[in-house]
Design a protein around this motif. Structure first.
Motif, PDB file in Angstrom:
ATOM      1  N   ASP A   1       0.801  -1.222   0.000  1.00 13.28           N
ATOM      2  CA  ASP A   1       0.000   0.000   0.000  1.00 13.28           C
ATOM      3  C   ASP A   1       0.838   1.279   0.000  1.00 13.28           C
ATOM      4  OD1 ASP A   1      -2.289   1.529  -0.001  1.00 13.28           O
ATOM      5  OD2 ASP A   1      -2.432   1.540   2.194  1.00 13.28           O
ATOM      6  N   SER A   2       1.751   1.412  -0.935  1.00 13.05           N
ATOM      7  CA  SER A   2       2.475   2.676  -1.045  1.00 13.05           C
ATOM      8  C   SER A   2       2.760   2.952  -2.505  1.00 13.05           C
ATOM      9  CB  SER A   2       3.788   2.612  -0.261  1.00 13.05           C
ATOM     10  OG  SER A   2       4.606   3.699  -0.667  1.00 13.05           O
ATOM     11  N   GLU A   3       2.569   4.216  -2.868  1.00 11.95           N
ATOM     12  CA  GLU A   3       2.828   4.584  -4.256  1.00 11.95           C
ATOM     13  C   GLU A   3       4.283   5.011  -4.432  1.00 11.95           C
ATOM     14  OE1 GLU A   3      -0.471   7.044  -5.828  1.00 11.95           O
ATOM     15  OE2 GLU A   3       0.535   6.899  -7.766  1.00 11.95           O
ATOM     16  N   GLU A   4       4.971   5.274  -3.309  1.00  7.81           N
ATOM     17  CA  GLU A   4       6.409   5.546  -3.393  1.00  7.81           C
ATOM     18  C   GLU A   4       7.115   4.236  -3.718  1.00  7.81           C
ATOM     19  OE1 GLU A   4       8.031   8.198  -3.600  1.00  7.81           O
ATOM     20  OE2 GLU A   4       6.715   9.762  -2.821  1.00  7.81           O
TER      21      GLU A   4
ATOM     22  N   TRP B   1      -2.779  11.737  -6.307  1.00  8.49           N
ATOM     23  CA  TRP B   1      -1.573  11.276  -5.647  1.00  8.49           C
ATOM     24  C   TRP B   1      -1.907  10.918  -4.209  1.00  8.49           C
ATOM     25  CZ3 TRP B   1       2.865   9.168  -6.334  1.00  8.49           C
ATOM     26  CH2 TRP B   1       3.794   9.142  -5.291  1.00  8.49           C
ATOM     27  N   LYS B   2      -1.476   9.737  -3.760  1.00  8.44           N
ATOM     28  CA  LYS B   2      -1.805   9.287  -2.414  1.00  8.44           C
ATOM     29  C   LYS B   2      -0.853   9.923  -1.420  1.00  8.44           C
ATOM     30  CE  LYS B   2      -3.386   5.369   0.171  1.00  8.44           C
ATOM     31  NZ  LYS B   2      -2.808   4.355   1.031  1.00  8.44           N
ATOM     32  N   ASN B   3      -1.442  10.682  -0.516  1.00  7.28           N
ATOM     33  CA  ASN B   3      -0.669  11.358   0.505  1.00  7.28           C
ATOM     34  C   ASN B   3      -1.145  10.849   1.856  1.00  7.28           C
ATOM     35  OD1 ASN B   3       1.235  13.121   1.391  1.00  7.28           O
ATOM     36  ND2 ASN B   3       0.413  14.883   0.266  1.00  7.28           N
TER      37      ASN B   3
ATOM     38  N   THR C   1      -4.997  10.023   2.377  1.00  3.55           N
ATOM     39  CA  THR C   1      -5.896  10.748   1.484  1.00  3.55           C
ATOM     40  C   THR C   1      -5.301  10.856   0.077  1.00  3.55           C
ATOM     41  OG1 THR C   1      -4.868  12.830   2.132  1.00  3.55           O
ATOM     42  CG2 THR C   1      -6.872  12.180   3.334  1.00  3.55           C
ATOM     43  N   TYR C   2      -6.196  11.021  -0.863  1.00  3.63           N
ATOM     44  CA  TYR C   2      -5.780  11.209  -2.244  1.00  3.63           C
ATOM     45  C   TYR C   2      -5.965  12.673  -2.624  1.00  3.63           C
ATOM     46  CZ  TYR C   2      -5.367   6.233  -3.238  1.00  3.63           C
ATOM     47  OH  TYR C   2      -4.965   4.929  -3.261  1.00  3.63           O
TER      48      TYR C   2
END
Ligand SMILES: *Cc1c(COP(=O)(O)O)cnc(C)c1O
Length: 456
Positions: A194-197, A424-426, A429-430
């Motif tokens: 679960d990370s977009e990084e 972008w997922k922060n 929150t998106y």
């Protein structure tokens, strides 16, 4: 003397004239879609018992239909992953069509497949994979990813213990939507970190450690991304490769978008570890300046791909005869009949040389840095994150999601630019923000300035 068909010659000249106009124009409109009903009203019945005639149909195309498409190579088309086929590649795409080559088997397509393989050898050399690694051209990244995962799964199932098990793969939420789609088609389960990084070996190991005993037994592959489609992020391929080796997992790298950047010295180090992959996806129709459609799947061990994909049929046996010896692209991916879609790439590489490819990709990377500077110096704009590869995510201060949507439609409507919002997922929150993806080396700093200026 053969009979000379005047109509055919005229149509050929008309088509060539259109093509010359298309490839030599310096300014294109960004086309606007219309509703199917509107198009139908404009063109009327075209598929009829007697036909409407080529000249008439071509006129309809030029007048009513061509303008409703967005040319992906427009310099201000920075949406999704744009494309920018070279003129040499476009020309040879016409040759590919005119040559009517069946690209499945060497017996029928030797010359075409030979050229494809010359281009493929160059692509494989960029990956650093060991001797013996090779690949085939596919319809795109989706077909390449599917072909690779089916190969991995079939290899895993060679162990009788897993014959009846449903496989499991791990990837991250940064992975392209086609990975999930492909898992559905291949009927394998999927777990998304679960990370977009960028995904690391540690994060992968942690995820593996949370699996139940049965899940661990069914886990057979990891899909890392070599340039996420949303943000250009390259997973930590080196550490992921190490975990895959320790855990005996198939290591697939989806570099459909980012793979073109393997040629760029300035960022090549970001891909370290890709040489340990079992399979790699690269889309020449994204950052290798090929026309649609052209993807590629590369395997470290070609024999495993052949085990998974080689089709058997009594009518096909002739192709596998000693007399027809040669490389049969159909044996290594899901498709049988295929266009020799690597042929335009070969001609373009032969025409320009690989140094020009390096320069063109470096220019895309540079445009992202130029855009980042312009954004940082703009009072109303902010980077959401530093650019990765040629992707730039940025926000217009104070804008709500609907403002971005509005702005996108307005620019498209005006025929000015196509720049689409993304999320972008922060944390949890998106955030909706704007996104550039640069491919076309002919995009200028002025194009970027004009687009940013329109965000008022
Ligand atoms: C574009 C893309 C795909 C899908 O490729 P197609 O050629 O559209 O099928 C898969 N993975 C990544 C990372 C992509 O950017």
């Amino acid at each position: 003397m053969h009979h000379i068909d005047i109509d055919l010659i005229e149509m050929t000249l008309d088509v060539m004239k259109y093509v010359i106009g298309r490839v030599s124009a310096t300014e294109h409109q960004i086309g606007k879609p219309k509703k199917a009903e509107e198009l139908k009203a404009a063109v009327g019945e075209t598929v009829t018992a007697k036909g409407v005639g080529g000249e008439y149909a071509f006129d309809l195309w030029k007048k009513h239909l061509a303008t409703t498409n967005v040319p992906v190579d427009h310099p201000r088309n920075l949406a999704f992953v744009p494309a920018s086929p070279t003129k040499a590649a476009i020309m040879f795409d016409l040759i590919t069509s005119a040559s009517s080559i069946h690209g499945a088997y060497w017996m029928e397509g030797a010359g075409g497949i030979f050229c494809e393989n010359e281009a493929m050898r160059w692509i494989v050399s960029l990956t650093g994979l060991p001797e013996g690694a090779f690949g085939v051209f596919t319809s795109g990244g989706t077909a390449a990813n599917l072909s690779a995962i089916v190969t991995a799964r079939e290899h895993w199932r060679e162990n009788p213990e897993y014959k009846r098990e449903k496989g499991l793969i791990i990837t991250s939420i940064g992975a392209h939507s086609s990975i999930k789609a492909m898992a559905k088609v291949a009927d394998v389960d999927i777990i998304m970190v679960d990370s977009e990084e960028h995904l690391t070996g540690d994060a992968l190991k942690e995820t593996i450690d949370t699996l139940t005993e049965h899940q661990r037994k069914c886990l057979f592959a990891v899909v890392a991304t070599g340039g996420t489609t949303n943000a250009g992020i390259i997973d930590d391929l080196e550490s992921i490769a190490q975990v895959c080796e320790e855990e005996k997992l198939w290591f697939h790298v989806d570099a459909a978008y980012g793979g073109g950047a393997l040629v760029a010295d300035s960022v090549r180090h970001l891909f370290n570890g890709i040489d340990k992959a079992d399979s790699i996806t690269i889309d020449p129709h994204k950052w290798m300046f090929s026309p649609y459609d052209c993807g590629a799947v590369i395997y470290k061990n070609m024999a495993l791909a052949k085990n998974a994909h080689s089709q058997q049929g009594s009518y096909l046996e002739i192709f596998k005869d000693e007399g027809a010896h040669g490389f049969n692209p159909t044996d290594y991916q899901i498709q049988l009949t295929r266009r020799v879609r690597g042929l335009p790439l070969w001609f373009s590489l032969a025409t320009h040389g690989t140094d020009r490819y390096k320069e063109a990709v470096e220019r895309g990377l540079e445009l992202a840095q130029i855009a980042a500077k312009l954004i940082e110096n703009h009072p109303d704009l902010e980077l959401v994150r530093e650019p990765s590869l040629s992707c730039v995510l940025y926000r217009r201060k104070g804008w709500k999601p609907e403002d971005y949507t509005h702005w996108t439609y307005e620019n498209h409507e005006k025929g000015f630019a196509l720049v689409t919002p993304t999320k972008w997922k922060n944390g949890d929150t998106y955030e909706t923000c704007s996104r550039f993806c640069f491919i076309n080396p002919d995009t200028t700093e002025r194009d970027i300035e004009m687009i940013l200026k329109s965000m008022v």
